[in-house]
Scaffold this motif. Structure first.
Motif, PDB file in Angstrom:
ATOM      1  N   ILE A 273     -14.429   5.286 -41.176  1.00  0.00           N
ATOM      2  CA  ILE A 273     -15.252   6.118 -41.907  1.00  0.00           C
ATOM      3  C   ILE A 273     -16.726   6.209 -41.267  1.00  0.00           C
ATOM      4  CG2 ILE A 273     -16.340   6.205 -44.187  1.00  0.00           C
ATOM      5  CD1 ILE A 273     -13.497   6.806 -44.074  1.00  0.00           C
ATOM      6  N   GLY A 274     -17.391   5.175 -40.674  1.00  0.00           N
ATOM      7  CA  GLY A 274     -18.432   5.309 -39.981  1.00  0.00           C
ATOM      8  C   GLY A 274     -18.655   5.965 -38.786  1.00  0.00           C
ATOM      9  N   PHE A 277     -18.626   9.743 -39.964  1.00  0.00           N
ATOM     10  CA  PHE A 277     -20.043   9.946 -40.438  1.00  0.00           C
ATOM     11  C   PHE A 277     -20.843  10.366 -39.224  1.00  0.00           C
ATOM     12  CE2 PHE A 277     -24.317   8.636 -41.151  1.00  0.00           C
ATOM     13  CZ  PHE A 277     -24.704   9.336 -42.069  1.00  0.00           C
ATOM     14  N   ARG A 280     -19.739  13.837 -37.993  1.00  0.00           N
ATOM     15  CA  ARG A 280     -20.183  15.190 -38.989  1.00  0.00           C
ATOM     16  C   ARG A 280     -21.780  15.249 -38.656  1.00  0.00           C
ATOM     17  NH1 ARG A 280     -17.069  12.532 -42.800  1.00  0.00           N
ATOM     18  NH2 ARG A 280     -18.743  11.246 -43.758  1.00  0.00           N
ATOM     19  N   GLN A 281     -22.518  14.361 -38.262  1.00  0.00           N
ATOM     20  CA  GLN A 281     -24.094  14.353 -37.864  1.00  0.00           C
ATOM     21  C   GLN A 281     -24.158  15.231 -36.907  1.00  0.00           C
ATOM     22  OE1 GLN A 281     -25.804  10.356 -37.435  1.00  0.00           O
ATOM     23  NE2 GLN A 281     -27.056  10.945 -39.217  1.00  0.00           N
ATOM     24  N   ASP A 285     -15.717  17.039 -35.265  1.00  0.00           N
ATOM     25  CA  ASP A 285     -14.767  16.340 -36.036  1.00  0.00           C
ATOM     26  C   ASP A 285     -13.560  16.125 -35.310  1.00  0.00           C
ATOM     27  OD1 ASP A 285     -14.140  19.007 -35.836  1.00  0.00           O
ATOM     28  OD2 ASP A 285     -13.856  19.343 -37.890  1.00  0.00           O
ATOM     29  N   GLY A 483     -20.034   2.301 -41.997  1.00  0.00           N
ATOM     30  CA  GLY A 483     -18.964   2.709 -42.761  1.00  0.00           C
ATOM     31  C   GLY A 483     -19.299   2.336 -44.290  1.00  0.00           C
ATOM     32  N   VAL A 486     -21.775   4.461 -46.131  1.00  0.00           N
ATOM     33  CA  VAL A 486     -21.459   6.004 -46.360  1.00  0.00           C
ATOM     34  C   VAL A 486     -20.233   6.245 -47.011  1.00  0.00           C
ATOM     35  CG1 VAL A 486     -23.219   6.452 -44.361  1.00  0.00           C
ATOM     36  CG2 VAL A 486     -20.394   6.279 -43.956  1.00  0.00           C
ATOM     37  N   ASP A 488     -17.195   6.935 -49.774  1.00  0.00           N
ATOM     38  CA  ASP A 488     -17.057   7.551 -51.116  1.00  0.00           C
ATOM     39  C   ASP A 488     -16.298   6.485 -51.957  1.00  0.00           C
ATOM     40  OD1 ASP A 488     -18.621   9.920 -50.506  1.00  0.00           O
ATOM     41  OD2 ASP A 488     -16.883  10.644 -49.712  1.00  0.00           O
ATOM     42  N   ARG A 601     -25.133  11.055 -49.925  1.00  0.00           N
ATOM     43  CA  ARG A 601     -24.948  10.763 -48.459  1.00  0.00           C
ATOM     44  C   ARG A 601     -26.434  10.117 -47.768  1.00  0.00           C
ATOM     45  NH1 ARG A 601     -20.268  10.275 -48.328  1.00  0.00           N
ATOM     46  NH2 ARG A 601     -18.699  11.449 -47.495  1.00  0.00           N
TER      47      ARG A 601
END
Length: 682
Positions: A273-274, A277, A280-281, A285, A483, A486, A488, A601
């Motif tokens: 997950i980290g 993230f 995405r920054q 992807d 992770g 950030v 969900d 976020r």
């Protein structure tokens, strides 16, 4: 002076060796980090880290507005076999469900594989009357006195937790709920859980096993979460506490205490997950993650979305709960080098672990490891790790690697170089099938490294596989903690169908998913967390009639009908296998719903990226030896690098939580978020 504002977000990853902590300033986007030696109990290290932020950085614990953490306590309890004494109450005639398991060999070519020892010995399995048929209709009622008597007998035998798993409870769990209520009334001090409340999926062994695992780790996790919440409040933290989950989401510690089995694989999930993230920054992807710790290398392929799997294994046991799809091989920094009977050098899967650890740690280890090879070749700083807090003993590393060199008849440096090449080959052999399984081309993906040894080894792997680029985040040793920051809110729900598409009515399908979605929304509401968006993802496991394995099919939003589901299955099957038999009958197995409560976020600080300034002045230089050649590497301190900086290998970047090795043939630039971006030199 202690600062009470602004508010902070705290992410924590409790590992076996270190507890990694990241504190994010929500106003400035700045990060503060700490690595605290892990303790038993684990909450001691967490609280020590919070006190360190308070005393060294002036952060008042009351200013922490978000607290999320992942812990290996659950998985280590299972792997180390030191959980609670569990009893199992099951339907009469099914006492041997944990002994019979699934009659599949874990290694098809080995008929002498030892049988896993069940978590519940047969003497602690009680059979009771009462029965539901396959449709959930009662054919024989439960007897209260029989249930309570069975529970009393187990308690008298020293049992502290009980799992209740009855036949066909996935269809209707009223018998399990009734049995739990009777036991709770008669023996209120026992921890009791049922299979249907844990995971109501058809497959008798897997459902029973999940409930047993939940009971096995439940008492310890319940005590841990309660103690952590109490002591954090005493320290001044008013924020709600969250725990990460195997599916990459988070849940409140209250929910985690009731379903601790959801946290089994949360550590590897948090890292992926980290990594997503970070991707995405920077607008990427398509990422292959490489998490190289002391024992293993964990890999995941992010192809637009984080990958998930419903077939996972923890130790000797299959775990059918949805989890982030991570593959692991025994090739970490502590993996031991050895020579087999034919005189061939091998690396792993046995690891030196944290104690005694690699020989270079000076804790009593004498066998050569990957880390010792780094030290011999000049890649690891001789001054020590963790900014010098952890000393390194080059002479001990040389002695350990020297034993390998003598047996191979080569020099010390050649032996260390060979250890790294074998370790790289092991990682390559584990990664290529993962890409092939997804039909992915390596050239379309970036390699993102984290873990203590990931950045040290990532460029060696990139030299062997044609990837687009290499990404090393600012704090790779703390990416799992990021992770946690950030993630969900996320929860999964399942109901078993096991019905042919030809007989399944559209209305029944819609009613089933409506019930699942209502259950999911109720869970999210019960978590009482403000979210910016809610997403409900529907999927179904489908196979052709007669097949033993299924394909998970993601369903589109909108009204459902069986014909559309079947057509989606054919299309998915064709994408995976290159062929679909649209005339063959399909069978729908498991209906699944995943709810995602999108949390706010955090924004990490980004600095404007100036025009390329070229190489900054190195802090020093050091001789290294790798791939059969000696070279002089520039040494950079990560804290001195700025966006826009660039340099070429051979180079070494030293930082608190890791060491980045860049061999010749690569150039590295620093982006606006301080990631190191490595590319092949022209």
């Amino acid at each position: 002076m202690v600062q009470s504002s602004p508010r902070y977000r705290l992410g924590i990853d409790v590992g076996g060796t270190f507890t990694d902590m990241l504190l994010l300033d929500e106003t400035t986007g700045d990060l503060k980090s700490a690595k605290i030696p892990s303790t038993r109990p684990p909450e001691d290290a967490i609280l020590a880290g919070i006190e360190r932020f308070r005393d060294h950085d002036g952060v008042d614990p009351s200013a922490i507005g978000y607290f999320s953490h992942g812990t290996t306590l659950a998985v280590n309890t299972l792997l180390e076999r030191n959980g609670a004494e569990v009893g199992l109450i099951t339907t009469r005639g099914f006492r041997d469900i944990l002994e019979l398991r699934r009659l599949r060999l874990p290694k098809a070519n080995d008929l002498l594989v030892p049988r896993p020892v069940p978590l519940v010995p047969r003497r602690h399995v009680a059979e009771v009357g009462g029965r539901l048929d396959a449709e959930g209709h009662e054919t024989a009622p439960l007897d209260c006195e029989e249930i309570v008597a069975a529970a009393r007998d187990l308690a008298a035998a020293g049992i502290s937790t009980i799992a209740v798993a009855f036949l066909h409870a996935y269809r209707d769990d009223r018998h399990e709920r009734q049995a739990k209520a009777w036991i709770a009334e008669a023996l209120p001090d026992l921890y009791v859980c049922t299979s249907a409340e844990t995971w109501p999926q058809q497959r008798e062994y897997e459902r029973t096993l999940i409930s047993v695992i939940n009971a096995y780790i439940g008492g310890r996790m319940l005590n841990y979460f309660a103690t952590l919440a109490r002591r954090a409040a005493e320290l001044g933290i008013a924020a709600r506490l969250f725990s990460t989950k195997s599916n990459g989401g988070i849940m409140s510690v209250e929910a985690a205490a009731s379903r601790p089995v959801d946290t089994l694989l949360s550590g590897p999930a948090s890292g992926v997950i980290g990594a997503a993230f970070i991707g995405r920054q920077i607008g990427d992807d398509h990422i292959v993650t490489l998490d190289m710790g002391g024992t293993s290398v964990d890999m995941a392929v992010i192809d637009g979305e984080v990958p998930y799997s419903n077939e996972n294994t923890v130790g000797d046991f299959p775990v059918v709960l949805p989890a982030v799809d991570v593959s692991a091989i025994g090739a970490g920094g502590g993996s031991i080098a050895w020579i087999d009977q034919e005189g061939i050098l091998k690396v792993g899967p046995e690891s030196a672990g944290a104690v005694p650890g690699p020989a270079s740690y000076g804790r009593g280890g004498t066998r050569a490891t990957v880390t010792d090879a780094y030290v011999v070749l000049g890649i690891c700083p001789p001054s020590g790790l963790l900014g010098g807090e952890m000393p390194i003993y080059p002479d001990k590393a040389a002695a350990a690697v020297g034993a390998i060199a003598d047996r191979l008849g080569v020099s010390l440096r050649e032996a260390a170089d060979a250890i790294l090449q074998v370790a790289t080959a092991n990682i390559y052999a584990g990664l290529v099938p993962q890409l092939a399984r997804r039909g992915a081309e390596a050239a379309d993906f970036s390699l993102l490294a984290y873990g203590a040894a990931g950045p040290t080894h990532i460029f060696m792997l990139a030299r062997e596989i044609d990837v687009r680029r290499v990404i090393v985040p600012p704090a790779p040793g703390l990416l799992c903690a990021l992770g946690c920051l950030v993630a969900d809110l996320r929860a999964d729900f399942v109901r078993s169908l096991w019905e042919s598409a030809s007989t399944l009515a559209d209305e029944r399908l819609r009613e089933l998913y409506a019930a699942l979605e209502a259950e999911a929304l109720a869970w999210l509401e019960n978590e009482k967390v403000e979210v910016s968006d809610v997403r409900v993802l529907r999927s179904v496991d489908v196979c052709y009639e007669g097949q033993s394995f299924e394909v998970n099919v993601l369903l589109a939003d909108g009204p459902l009908d069986v014909a559309t589901v079947v057509e989606s299955f054919h299309a998915q099957y064709a994408r995976i296998y290159g062929y679909a038999d649209r005339k063959a009958p399909a069978r729908l197995l498991e209906a699944r719903v995943q709810i995602v409560g999108v949390t706010k976020r955090p924004e990490l600080a980004a600095r404007p990226e100036p025009a390329r300034r070229g190489a900054p002045p190195p802090s020093s230089r050091r001789a290294v030896y790798e791939q059969g050649a000696a070279a002089e590497a520039q040494i950079f301190q990560r804290a001195d690098l700025r966006p826009g900086d660039s340099f070429a290998g051979p180079a070494i970047v030293e930082q608190y939580d890791t060491t980045v090795y860049v061999p010749a043939g690569f150039t590295v630039s620093v982006d606006a978020w301080s990631n190191l971006i490595g590319e092949r030199a022209s």
